[in-house]
Scaffold this active site. Structure first.
Site, mmCIF file in Angstrom:
data_model
loop_
_atom_site.group_PDB
_atom_site.id
_atom_site.type_symbol
_atom_site.label_atom_id
_atom_site.label_comp_id
_atom_site.label_asym_id
_atom_site.label_seq_id
_atom_site.Cartn_x
_atom_site.Cartn_y
_atom_site.Cartn_z
ATOM 1 N N GLY A 1 46.789 27.851 40.600
ATOM 2 C CA GLY A 1 46.195 27.572 41.903
ATOM 3 C C GLY A 1 47.214 27.007 42.858
ATOM 4 C CE1 TYR B 1 48.561 37.856 37.969
ATOM 5 C CE2 TYR B 1 46.613 36.445 37.935
ATOM 6 C CZ TYR B 1 47.753 36.896 38.568
ATOM 7 O OH TYR B 1 48.091 36.385 39.784
ATOM 8 C CB CYS C 1 41.179 25.365 39.026
ATOM 9 S SG CYS C 1 40.226 25.850 40.458
ATOM 10 C CG ASN D 1 40.114 26.538 34.947
ATOM 11 O OD1 ASN D 1 40.601 26.858 33.868
ATOM 12 N ND2 ASN D 1 39.927 27.400 35.913
ATOM 13 N N GLY D 2 36.935 26.863 36.221
ATOM 14 C CA GLY D 2 35.946 27.808 35.718
ATOM 15 C C GLY D 2 34.849 28.024 36.730
HETATM 16 P P1 AMP Z 1 45.602 44.792 42.642
HETATM 17 O O1 AMP Z 1 46.793 44.840 43.529
HETATM 18 O O2 AMP Z 1 44.357 44.365 43.357
HETATM 19 O O3 AMP Z 1 45.386 46.058 41.848
HETATM 20 O O4 AMP Z 1 45.830 43.623 41.566
HETATM 21 C C1 AMP Z 1 46.685 43.805 40.484
HETATM 22 C C2 AMP Z 1 47.904 42.963 40.643
HETATM 23 O O5 AMP Z 1 47.540 41.613 40.947
HETATM 24 C C3 AMP Z 1 48.714 42.937 39.367
HETATM 25 O O6 AMP Z 1 50.080 43.064 39.738
HETATM 26 C C4 AMP Z 1 48.429 41.568 38.750
HETATM 27 O O7 AMP Z 1 49.622 40.968 38.282
HETATM 28 C C5 AMP Z 1 47.831 40.744 39.864
HETATM 29 N N1 AMP Z 1 46.548 40.125 39.481
HETATM 30 C C6 AMP Z 1 45.717 40.479 38.487
HETATM 31 N N2 AMP Z 1 44.639 39.673 38.453
HETATM 32 C C7 AMP Z 1 44.771 38.784 39.450
HETATM 33 C C8 AMP Z 1 43.991 37.690 39.933
HETATM 34 N N3 AMP Z 1 42.843 37.347 39.348
HETATM 35 N N4 AMP Z 1 44.453 36.984 41.008
HETATM 36 C C9 AMP Z 1 45.603 37.327 41.596
HETATM 37 N N5 AMP Z 1 46.392 38.349 41.185
HETATM 38 C C10 AMP Z 1 45.990 39.088 40.137
#
Ligand code: AMP
Length: 496
Positions: free
Chosen positions: A48, A268, A22, A123-124
């Site tokens: 978000g 990220y 968030c 947020n958290g």
């Molecule tokens: P995955 O496809 O499940 O391996 O997630 C990795 C990809 O999702 C990477 O391209 C990241 O940029 C993105 N990503 C990493 N952490 C998150 C997160 N908490 N929520 C949404 N996207 C994420």
């Protein structure tokens, strides 16, 4: 699905959602409070995209607007902003991956208490929220939701302290976990950050009026000046005085502890143009790419980022390795999460709706794909296939963070340990094989620490929160059975 009304106590939220990403924003004493909040939330949209809410107080009553969807979909409408009069405002932009997607889940939360109304945007995630909630229910109180944010309101309501501020502090002293909060009363804007500062929160100023927000990009959008980060464990109370001036009172009610910001903000989560903990996110990510190129070089013709998250790291990798950087994947920016999620059939197209291969930069080449992280491996699996279909000769993946073995309980949405790719394969080679890459390498934990903070990880006293990589949870995990949860997860990780 819109809602507009002046407040009642029924503004409860949260079905079964515990993991929320968030963004929060608050401003005190400004005639354009709601508009500025909407702009701030727009800058925090990456934190978000599910829904956004704003609460204001106009000197007589509280007003709230809550809408599903993007900030710009609703809060650019003058009719919506007209329903948010007043010079005190807080707002929240929300994303949750589990639980009911419903308007009643949208923050800020509000309660009309005997000491006056209070709204909270959070947020958290609290690691003892469920435990406290059970205790509250055991006393006969009715919880409107399963939200741990609602727990804070209950604790404020039952506190024996006289003032709202003291009640607020009394409540958050009982909470454990990661949180950055803004709260609004009839005369006050309150900001609070958890004792080790897992989630970020900054203080700014516009026309002499205080602002609190998750990231500095929300100050930049409205031309506000950055003042400082809210410190870990700090509560800052800004109050309008009878003469119209604003008094600011900063307190540190929690026992002092060293700050440990969440490394995933750098990897990220935060926007690249934000400055978190005094460090540029963009520079940190570029450093991650530089360190990755030093640690895991490869003979290749082109460095391609997985957009948008991997872009600064890919630039760093290209700069360090001397391999040209090209946009080999083009991202469609008009794809919202809600569009890709509703049915399995559409979800299968997900990655193609979002990313497409730029054949001209890929065909016949040895490609280094740089991404910020691998969580479940869904993105890598699909993108490697896409790059191969576009004629790449070789596909090498370089990940600008270490392997993720452990789930998060502080507000970043990561899945259970068994869903994490790193726990499903014996080693990196096996992961590469599953993804279909010719090679796969991850940045080391020290490489990441150096990229962000300039020094290796201090294992006796880690400078950042990094449990998703190391299993070192910085707080008790009361809701998850504390130490035993950590133990089980360690066993899983060592098998992975
Ligand atoms: P995955 O496809 O499940 O391996 O997630 C990795 C990809 O999702 C990477 O391209 C990241 O940029 C993105 N990503 C990493 N952490 C998150 C997160 N908490 N929520 C949404 N996207 C994420």
């Amino acid at each position: 699905m819109n809602e507009s009304h002046s407040f009642s106590i029924k503004d409860d939220l949260d079905g079964d959602t515990l993991h929320e990403e968030c963004g929060v924003f608050g401003i005190l004493g400004h005639p354009d409070a709601a508009t500025l909040t909407a702009l701030g939330l727009h800058a925090l949209q990456h934190r978000g995209q599910e829904a956004a809410g704003i609460v204001t107080f106009d000197g007589k009553q509280f007003h709230t607007e809550k809408h599903m969807g993007l900030v710009g979909d609703h809060y650019t409408n003058p009719a919506v902003l007209a329903k948010l009069p007043g010079s005190i405002s807080i707002g929240h932009t929300r994303y949750s991956t589990t639980g009911e997607v419903a308007l009643r889940n949208v923050q800020p939360l509000f309660a009309e208490l005997e000491v006056g109304g209070i709204a909270i945007a959070h947020n958290g995630n609290f690691t003892n929220g469920l435990t406290l909630r059970r205790q509250i229910i055991a006393t006969g109180a009715i919880c409107q939701s399963t939200s741990d944010t609602e727990v804070v309101l209950h604790l404020i309501a039952r506190s024996r302290h006289a003032s709202t501020t003291d009640r607020f502090i009394d409540a958050i002293r009982q909470m454990e976990g990661g949180y950055a909060m803004v709260a609004l009363t009839r005369t006050k804007l309150i900001a609070a950050r958890d004792p080790i500062g897992i989630r970020p929160l900054v203080m700014g100023e516009l026309d002499g009026k205080p602002i609190f927000c998750s990231e500095t990009c929300a100050l930049d959008i409205i031309g506000a000046k950055y003042i400082r980060d809210v410190e870990n464990g700090e509560v800052i109370i800004c109050e309008i005085q009878p003469d119209g001036s604003i008094a600011i009172d900063a307190r540190k009610p929690a026992n002092p502890q060293p700050e440990r910001l969440c490394l995933f903000e750098y990897v990220y989560f935060a926007r690249p143009d934000s400055v978190v903990g005094g460090r540029s996110i963009y520079v940190a990510r570029k450093n991650m790419g530089i360190n990755l190129a030093k640690e895991a070089p490869v003979d290749a013709d082109v460095v391609v980022p997985v957009p948008d998250g991997g872009t600064p790291a890919a630039l760093g990798y290209a700069q360090q390795s001397g391999i040209p950087f090209e946009y080999g994947i083009i991202r469609n920016h008009y794809v919202g999460r809600t569009f890709i999620e509703p049915t399995q059939q559409i979800r299968a197209f997900g990655v193609k709706l979002k990313h497409s291969a730029n054949r001209a930069m890929i065909a016949g080449k040895r490609v280094v794909l740089v991404d910020d992280s691998i969580v479940r491996g869904t993105t890598s699996l699909k993108i490697v296939q896409m790059i191969r279909d576009a004629g790449a000769k070789e596909v090498h993946i370089r990940v600008a963070s270490p392997k993720i073995f452990y789930p998060d309980f502080y507000g970043i949405d990561t899945p259970d340990a068994d869903k994490l790719l790193a726990n499903q394969y014996a080693d990196t080679e096996a992961m590469a094989k599953y993804i279909g890459a010719d090679s796969l390498e991850f940045l080391s934990i020290d490489g990441l620490y150096r990229a962000v903070g300039g020094e290796d990880r201090n294992s006796a006293r880690p400078q950042f929160t990094d449990h998703y990589f190391t299993g070192d949870y910085p707080t008790r995990l009361l809701d998850k059975n504390g130490e035993t949860a950590g133990l089980k997860l360690s066993v899983m990780a060592s098998n992975g």
